[in-house]
Scaffold this motif. Sequence first.
Motif, mmCIF file in Angstrom:
data_model
loop_
_atom_site.group_PDB
_atom_site.id
_atom_site.type_symbol
_atom_site.label_atom_id
_atom_site.label_comp_id
_atom_site.label_asym_id
_atom_site.label_seq_id
_atom_site.Cartn_x
_atom_site.Cartn_y
_atom_site.Cartn_z
ATOM 1 N N ARG A 175 98.320 -30.135 48.080
ATOM 2 C CA ARG A 175 99.356 -31.183 48.179
ATOM 3 C C ARG A 175 100.742 -30.585 47.924
ATOM 4 O O ARG A 175 101.728 -30.984 48.544
ATOM 5 C CB ARG A 175 99.079 -32.303 47.187
ATOM 6 C CG ARG A 175 97.767 -32.999 47.480
ATOM 7 C CD ARG A 175 97.920 -34.492 47.549
ATOM 8 N NE ARG A 175 96.643 -35.074 47.901
ATOM 9 C CZ ARG A 175 96.480 -36.319 48.344
ATOM 10 N NH1 ARG A 175 97.516 -37.108 48.451
ATOM 11 N NH2 ARG A 175 95.303 -36.768 48.663
ATOM 12 N N VAL A 197 103.221 -38.264 43.784
ATOM 13 C CA VAL A 197 102.324 -38.736 44.840
ATOM 14 C C VAL A 197 103.127 -39.434 45.930
ATOM 15 O O VAL A 197 102.880 -39.262 47.127
ATOM 16 C CB VAL A 197 101.266 -39.682 44.233
ATOM 17 C CG1 VAL A 197 100.567 -40.454 45.331
ATOM 18 C CG2 VAL A 197 100.269 -38.900 43.418
ATOM 19 N N PRO A 237 96.877 -30.888 43.033
ATOM 20 C CA PRO A 237 96.102 -30.031 43.925
ATOM 21 C C PRO A 237 97.071 -29.110 44.660
ATOM 22 O O PRO A 237 98.092 -29.574 45.171
ATOM 23 C CB PRO A 237 95.444 -31.013 44.887
ATOM 24 C CG PRO A 237 95.530 -32.345 44.225
ATOM 25 C CD PRO A 237 96.732 -32.315 43.353
ATOM 26 N N MET A 256 100.284 -34.183 35.255
ATOM 27 C CA MET A 256 99.191 -34.429 36.207
ATOM 28 C C MET A 256 98.622 -33.116 36.703
ATOM 29 O O MET A 256 99.204 -32.052 36.524
ATOM 30 C CB MET A 256 99.677 -35.252 37.402
ATOM 31 C CG MET A 256 100.493 -34.443 38.397
ATOM 32 S SD MET A 256 100.985 -35.388 39.839
ATOM 33 C CE MET A 256 99.458 -35.494 40.756
ATOM 34 N N TYR A 257 97.435 -33.245 37.312
ATOM 35 C CA TYR A 257 96.806 -32.098 37.937
ATOM 36 C C TYR A 257 97.190 -32.139 39.400
ATOM 37 O O TYR A 257 96.821 -33.061 40.110
ATOM 38 C CB TYR A 257 95.292 -32.216 37.744
ATOM 39 C CG TYR A 257 94.471 -31.177 38.460
ATOM 40 C CD1 TYR A 257 94.191 -29.946 37.859
ATOM 41 C CD2 TYR A 257 93.947 -31.434 39.715
ATOM 42 C CE1 TYR A 257 93.425 -29.006 38.516
ATOM 43 C CE2 TYR A 257 93.179 -30.486 40.380
ATOM 44 C CZ TYR A 257 92.919 -29.272 39.769
ATOM 45 O OH TYR A 257 92.157 -28.334 40.418
ATOM 46 N N PRO A 287 93.149 -31.982 55.576
ATOM 47 C CA PRO A 287 92.424 -31.779 54.323
ATOM 48 C C PRO A 287 92.629 -32.920 53.315
ATOM 49 O O PRO A 287 91.928 -33.000 52.330
ATOM 50 C CB PRO A 287 93.018 -30.468 53.770
ATOM 51 C CG PRO A 287 93.665 -29.822 54.927
ATOM 52 C CD PRO A 287 94.157 -30.945 55.773
ATOM 53 N N ILE A 288 93.611 -33.791 53.554
ATOM 54 C CA ILE A 288 93.882 -34.871 52.608
ATOM 55 C C ILE A 288 93.160 -36.144 53.009
ATOM 56 O O ILE A 288 92.508 -36.794 52.210
ATOM 57 C CB ILE A 288 95.405 -35.136 52.529
ATOM 58 C CG1 ILE A 288 96.087 -33.928 51.887
ATOM 59 C CG2 ILE A 288 95.680 -36.392 51.737
ATOM 60 C CD1 ILE A 288 97.564 -34.106 51.694
ATOM 61 N N GLN A 326 103.086 -40.597 39.620
ATOM 62 C CA GLN A 326 103.166 -41.508 40.760
ATOM 63 C C GLN A 326 104.338 -41.142 41.668
ATOM 64 O O GLN A 326 104.254 -41.273 42.884
ATOM 65 C CB GLN A 326 103.310 -42.960 40.292
ATOM 66 C CG GLN A 326 102.136 -43.470 39.491
ATOM 67 C CD GLN A 326 100.858 -43.578 40.295
ATOM 68 O OE1 GLN A 326 100.857 -43.340 41.489
ATOM 69 N NE2 GLN A 326 99.765 -43.907 39.646
ATOM 70 N N ILE A 338 104.714 -36.930 48.162
ATOM 71 C CA ILE A 338 103.774 -36.336 49.126
ATOM 72 C C ILE A 338 103.607 -37.257 50.327
ATOM 73 O O ILE A 338 103.673 -36.833 51.481
ATOM 74 C CB ILE A 338 102.412 -36.057 48.455
ATOM 75 C CG1 ILE A 338 102.590 -35.037 47.323
ATOM 76 C CG2 ILE A 338 101.415 -35.542 49.478
ATOM 77 C CD1 ILE A 338 101.403 -34.938 46.397
ATOM 78 N N ASN A 339 103.420 -38.549 50.055
ATOM 79 C CA ASN A 339 103.322 -39.494 51.177
ATOM 80 C C ASN A 339 104.611 -39.521 51.971
ATOM 81 O O ASN A 339 104.604 -39.604 53.201
ATOM 82 C CB ASN A 339 103.023 -40.899 50.663
ATOM 83 C CG ASN A 339 101.577 -41.046 50.280
ATOM 84 O OD1 ASN A 339 100.732 -40.285 50.739
ATOM 85 N ND2 ASN A 339 101.283 -42.001 49.427
ATOM 86 N N SER A 347 102.554 -40.929 33.661
ATOM 87 C CA SER A 347 101.987 -41.489 34.876
ATOM 88 C C SER A 347 103.104 -41.862 35.840
ATOM 89 O O SER A 347 102.918 -41.852 37.051
ATOM 90 C CB SER A 347 101.059 -42.665 34.579
ATOM 91 O OG SER A 347 101.789 -43.802 34.289
#
Lengths: 314, 400
Positions: A169, A29, A166, A163-164, A237-238, A26, A32-33, A22
């Motif tokens: 992303r 993620v 997308p 993780m999965y 799309p996000i 994280q 991406i941000n 995890s």
Amino acid sequence: MPGGGRRATDETHIMFDIPMQSLLAQLLVGLINGCFYAMLSMGLAIIFGLLNIINFAHGAQFMVAAFLAWMGFSQLPLLLGPEFKINFWAALVLAPLIVGGLGVLLEKTLLKRLYHLDHLYGLLLTFGVSLVLEGVFRHFYGISGASYDPPALLQGGIDLGFMYLPLYRGFVVVASILICGCTWFLFEKTRLGALLRAGTENPKLLQAFGVNIPLMITLTYGFGVGLAGIAGVLATPIMQVNPLMGANLLNIVFAVVVIGGLGSILGAVVSGLALGLLEGLTKVFYPEASTVVVFVIMAVVLLTRPAGLFGKEH
Amino acid sequence: MQFRKLSVCLAACAALSSFSVHAQVSDDVVKIGVLNDLSGIYSDLSGQGSVTAARMAIEEMGGKVLGKPVELVFADHQNKPDVAANLARGWFDQGKVDMVTDFPTTSTALAVMEIARQKNRVVMPSSGLATAILGEKCTPLTAQWTTNTYALAAGTARALVKEGKKTWYFVTADYTFGHSLEKDATEVIKADGGSVVGSSRHPFPGNDFSSFLLKAQASKADVIALANAGNDTVNAIKQANEYGITRKQVVAPLLTYISDVHSIGLDKAQGMYLSEAFYWDYDDRSRAWSRKFFEIQKRMPTAAQAGVYSATLNYLKAVQAAGTDEAKAVMAQLRKMTIDDAVIRKGKLREDGALVHDMLLLQVKTPAESKAPWDYYKVKSVLKGADVFPPINPACQAGK
């Protein structure tokens, strides 16, 4: 003893009670941000660098591009017939051009009258513009906004084990790193970039050499706004397309610019990505602090290096 | 002759009685204030639609009560308690406002309730849903009209636990309302034999829910409950779809308005269970009223907006029946009435300010099942008020 062996590996992959999986998820993620922070803060840095304008309309311009993408896809075909449907890829080119064009118009008609005044006036004007834009879109489209699906090519995702992810992303990360890289190259390694940087240092002298400074300023503003437009289309799309989508991001993006150093492209990109990652980490260890962490760092940076991590003292 | 005398007498009586009635409407006007979010993230679920709903109720009463005009004012509280408190204070002190309704953020309702108690005015939150309104801070002049977090959670959580979804993870908005929703749902889940394996609190309002959703996914809970509202719910559902979470786990939004489903789209929202106080397509009465609303607003009413209509209508009826707009008398009258209109069925206002009434357990239709725009829900069952509303909180001293 397969069971015992597995337990041992599980333990080695756990850090501070947080499973490694995890943690990786994280961080991704956060990255991406961070890409969105980087793209938006880069536009702001470019505009500030040459125009000395703190472009508060950046978030609204990001939002307008997102709306244009959505309108082209789902509203235009209803109005003019299905052959006018503008898909994601076309929108990725068209929407930033339109938003950038509107930016040029704004610069030509209003912003250019403010250059000889204090920074504050530019800030107030662009802030006002952003309120007007948000108000107009709220009036016509309400606040809940609309959904926009990723293009068919990028639907679905890949299982990375931890993780999965997308696909879309993943695409955002690649696209934004490319865009940031190209912009950096343009500004730091080309003749045009050299002129632009010279314009930042001493516009009067440069004009004496026959360079059309006003045109350069206008186009730079258009380019910076266009970058916000690209980020806006990439975000559709996000995030839910709604009038406040830009305003929510802008606060953080401003902090990123301050941390990176006002006017520094490299600073904006690096600190954008780094702060995205840091925010991701905070969400793992102490989620309540995730909204403040960026601002705490901003305060620390301002106290220790007032010009930002990559900025030069004037 | 006799007849003439009688009619003169009657006329005199009427004049007298109307005179006495006039004396009991303060400032010669009954004024309704709609205080809500007109520009922020809750403006679609409340906003201008709530103002329209209140106006419809006033028109239904003929624009007058006890022979005095009914007026409507509205303002944007920006979801900030201090702004709400200032606006309400102005309305009570100078604006002659007798009743304030809506409050899409509970914290704003709590701020105004205390002022209303001091000024002797009525507060009827329609979209302020936290049970905190019925707890320690309850006042005898408050009626939480449409529903509350407990009733919402009870409906959805019970239905899912009954289906065998025993383990739960919460993604919660970090403010009064979210906390309240999580706490109330947890109570119901545990009472029904389920368990809560974890929760994450996200900033309000949030844009990106990825990290919270990934944590929820890693928890392997059967259900990921969303204790948030409006755009936060919409974005969380959208992103849960994106990360493929909805394929293995159930995502259960604990507060969903029809405006949220409208903007998520049926393909992503289909199959979700949710509880609502009101659905426009429930029966002929709700349809008739909602169509009227649709003609003005071009959207179907959310439960919050419908609740503002019902609150305003019943407040005015109570003023009429009580013969005065004095707050305590109106509240006593509201408690005596059985509330039954196009929105609220079999409603009884309790001492603590909860309007106990029948709720609906709904399921979002698949795109194929939906025949028309706004045809979004299947009514799975009607939940009896007594089964879903919380017991009276002993901390509430309103009735004492």
